[in-house]
Design an enzyme around this catalytic site. Sequence first.
Site, PDB file in Angstrom:
ATOM      1  N   HIS A  20      -9.968   3.149  -7.773  1.00  0.00           N
ATOM      2  CA  HIS A  20      -8.630   2.696  -7.436  1.00  0.00           C
ATOM      3  C   HIS A  20      -7.790   3.827  -6.824  1.00  0.00           C
ATOM      4  O   HIS A  20      -7.431   4.773  -7.523  1.00  0.00           O
ATOM      5  CB  HIS A  20      -7.983   2.200  -8.733  1.00  0.00           C
ATOM      6  CG  HIS A  20      -6.618   1.646  -8.597  1.00  0.00           C
ATOM      7  ND1 HIS A  20      -5.523   2.214  -9.193  1.00  0.00           N
ATOM      8  CD2 HIS A  20      -6.168   0.563  -7.919  1.00  0.00           C
ATOM      9  CE1 HIS A  20      -4.464   1.500  -8.911  1.00  0.00           C
ATOM     10  NE2 HIS A  20      -4.813   0.488  -8.142  1.00  0.00           N
ATOM     11  N   ARG A  21      -7.554   3.747  -5.528  1.00  0.00           N
ATOM     12  CA  ARG A  21      -6.862   4.807  -4.758  1.00  0.00           C
ATOM     13  C   ARG A  21      -7.658   6.112  -4.847  1.00  0.00           C
ATOM     14  O   ARG A  21      -7.072   7.197  -4.850  1.00  0.00           O
ATOM     15  CB  ARG A  21      -5.428   5.007  -5.255  1.00  0.00           C
ATOM     16  CG  ARG A  21      -4.660   3.708  -5.518  1.00  0.00           C
ATOM     17  CD  ARG A  21      -3.245   3.946  -5.995  1.00  0.00           C
ATOM     18  NE  ARG A  21      -2.670   2.711  -6.536  1.00  0.00           N
ATOM     19  CZ  ARG A  21      -1.462   2.590  -7.052  1.00  0.00           C
ATOM     20  NH1 ARG A  21      -0.661   3.627  -7.082  1.00  0.00           N
ATOM     21  NH2 ARG A  21      -1.029   1.435  -7.522  1.00  0.00           N
ATOM     22  N   GLU A  32     -11.458   2.288  -3.075  1.00  0.00           N
ATOM     23  CA  GLU A  32     -10.402   1.267  -2.966  1.00  0.00           C
ATOM     24  C   GLU A  32      -9.204   1.851  -2.238  1.00  0.00           C
ATOM     25  O   GLU A  32      -8.764   2.964  -2.566  1.00  0.00           O
ATOM     26  CB  GLU A  32      -9.956   0.772  -4.344  1.00  0.00           C
ATOM     27  CG  GLU A  32      -9.111  -0.488  -4.295  1.00  0.00           C
ATOM     28  CD  GLU A  32      -7.586  -0.324  -4.368  1.00  0.00           C
ATOM     29  OE1 GLU A  32      -6.876  -1.301  -4.099  1.00  0.00           O
ATOM     30  OE2 GLU A  32      -7.105   0.798  -4.648  1.00  0.00           O
ATOM     31  N   ASP A  43      -5.249   0.803  -0.231  1.00  0.00           N
ATOM     32  CA  ASP A  43      -4.211  -0.111   0.232  1.00  0.00           C
ATOM     33  C   ASP A  43      -3.874   0.326   1.650  1.00  0.00           C
ATOM     34  O   ASP A  43      -3.898   1.528   1.946  1.00  0.00           O
ATOM     35  CB  ASP A  43      -2.947   0.028  -0.624  1.00  0.00           C
ATOM     36  CG  ASP A  43      -3.240  -0.181  -2.098  1.00  0.00           C
ATOM     37  OD1 ASP A  43      -3.897  -1.167  -2.438  1.00  0.00           O
ATOM     38  OD2 ASP A  43      -2.819   0.674  -2.911  1.00  0.00           O
ATOM     39  N   HIS A  65      -0.222   3.289  -0.775  1.00  0.00           N
ATOM     40  CA  HIS A  65       0.125   2.156  -1.640  1.00  0.00           C
ATOM     41  C   HIS A  65       1.531   1.625  -1.364  1.00  0.00           C
ATOM     42  O   HIS A  65       1.729   0.421  -1.225  1.00  0.00           O
ATOM     43  CB  HIS A  65       0.021   2.565  -3.116  1.00  0.00           C
ATOM     44  CG  HIS A  65       0.433   1.472  -4.053  1.00  0.00           C
ATOM     45  ND1 HIS A  65       1.733   1.296  -4.476  1.00  0.00           N
ATOM     46  CD2 HIS A  65      -0.288   0.474  -4.626  1.00  0.00           C
ATOM     47  CE1 HIS A  65       1.794   0.244  -5.280  1.00  0.00           C
ATOM     48  NE2 HIS A  65       0.584  -0.273  -5.390  1.00  0.00           N
ATOM     49  N   GLU A  83      -7.184  -3.368   0.555  1.00  0.00           N
ATOM     50  CA  GLU A  83      -6.107  -4.315   0.243  1.00  0.00           C
ATOM     51  C   GLU A  83      -5.082  -4.373   1.357  1.00  0.00           C
ATOM     52  O   GLU A  83      -4.505  -3.343   1.729  1.00  0.00           O
ATOM     53  CB  GLU A  83      -5.424  -3.923  -1.080  1.00  0.00           C
ATOM     54  CG  GLU A  83      -4.310  -4.908  -1.428  1.00  0.00           C
ATOM     55  CD  GLU A  83      -3.573  -4.595  -2.713  1.00  0.00           C
ATOM     56  OE1 GLU A  83      -4.014  -3.727  -3.499  1.00  0.00           O
ATOM     57  OE2 GLU A  83      -2.521  -5.225  -2.927  1.00  0.00           O
ATOM     58  N   GLN A  99      -9.179  -7.475   0.028  1.00  0.00           N
ATOM     59  CA  GLN A  99      -8.498  -8.014  -1.156  1.00  0.00           C
ATOM     60  C   GLN A  99      -7.010  -8.111  -0.852  1.00  0.00           C
ATOM     61  O   GLN A  99      -6.466  -7.332  -0.052  1.00  0.00           O
ATOM     62  CB  GLN A  99      -8.721  -7.079  -2.353  1.00  0.00           C
ATOM     63  CG  GLN A  99      -8.565  -5.632  -1.968  1.00  0.00           C
ATOM     64  CD  GLN A  99      -8.188  -4.668  -3.058  1.00  0.00           C
ATOM     65  OE1 GLN A  99      -7.778  -5.047  -4.129  1.00  0.00           O
ATOM     66  NE2 GLN A  99      -8.299  -3.387  -2.761  1.00  0.00           N
TER      67      GLN A  99
HETATM   68  O1  G3P Z   1      -6.144  -3.641  -5.652  1.00  0.00           O
HETATM   69  C1  G3P Z   1      -6.189  -3.649  -7.034  1.00  0.00           C
HETATM   70  C2  G3P Z   1      -4.953  -3.037  -7.528  1.00  0.00           C
HETATM   71  O2  G3P Z   1      -4.838  -1.842  -6.819  1.00  0.00           O
HETATM   72  C3  G3P Z   1      -3.749  -3.885  -7.265  1.00  0.00           C
HETATM   73  O3  G3P Z   1      -2.581  -3.255  -7.591  1.00  0.00           O
HETATM   74  O4  G3P Z   1      -0.510  -2.190  -6.943  1.00  0.00           O
HETATM   75  O5  G3P Z   1      -2.449  -0.803  -7.572  1.00  0.00           O
HETATM   76  O6  G3P Z   1      -2.468  -1.999  -5.420  1.00  0.00           O
HETATM   77  P1  G3P Z   1      -1.988  -2.005  -6.832  1.00  0.00           P
HETATM   78 CA    CA Z   2      -4.727  -1.919  -4.436  1.00  0.00          CA
END
Ligand code: G3P
Ligand code: CA
Length: 267
Positions: A10-11, A38, A40, A53, A119, A156
């Site tokens: 995540h990131r 992952e 954004d 993000h 994302e 996503q």
């Molecule tokens: O993409 C999964 C998760 O990252 C969603 O929340 O706000 O961290 O992008 P966020």
């Molecule tokens: Ca995300």
Amino acid sequence: MLTDNVVIAHRGASGYAPEHTFSSFDKSHYDMHADYIEIDVQMTLDGEIIVMHDETTDRTANLPGVIKNMTLKEIESLDVGKWFNEKFPEMYQEAYDGQKVPTLRALIERYGKANYYIETKAPDIYPGMEERLLQILNEYQLLTPERLKNKQTVIQSFSLESLIKVNQINKDLPLLLLAKKGVLRQMTDEDLKKIHQFVYAVGPNIKDLDAPLIERMHQIGFLVFPYTLNDEVLMEQLINEGIDGGFTNYPDLLRKQFRKDDSEVFE
Ligand code: G3P
Ligand code: CA
């Protein structure tokens, strides 16, 4: 396989290094062997897709600014590592100071044919973002039939409209619907089955997840990848309840909970 015991960084390894920087992605990809990177994505004033993000620069660059009103040149001048050293002095590394916002192109050029979980963030404020994103992925041969079949490039979003747009552009792209607390519970099985016709997985908030909800999603046919799975006790509990993988800031810990060894690295 990318459908079982899946570790999505995540990131990047953002529990150890500043999120959405090469320092964070290097750690998750090269050191911790997460299954996916992952990210954004946001879009600059001049239409460049960048990896970040927030829609603003305040939190990670410590400067006021709105991405959609800034040029790539302005974004490239930002330091998005320093805040991490200041906030988490126990994890200080000199190299984190001065980390830059990667463009999507620079990210792909660095990690090549890695597996990406991308994302579309705030797609409503970036008209044309989906087309631009897929154009770049296609340019770098990340949308080949083989990769899509293996789920090596996934899109996503919290926005179902954005996923529908992506599906209209490329019906073979694997998609995950993110869901804030309560959203999946409010949806009928009929609605979820319709979504499952083009969406292979759901990403529920961990605060919303329990065994019956996991079971219900599996019954409909979805894989279940919750966000954001950072606590080892909760990781173990949700693994026992049947999750198929998860988004985590600590890919090493989730790999350990899934008892994955290096022979299971999916390239
Ligand atoms: O993409 C999964 C998760 O990252 C969603 O929340 O706000 O961290 O992008 P966020
Ligand atoms: Ca995300």
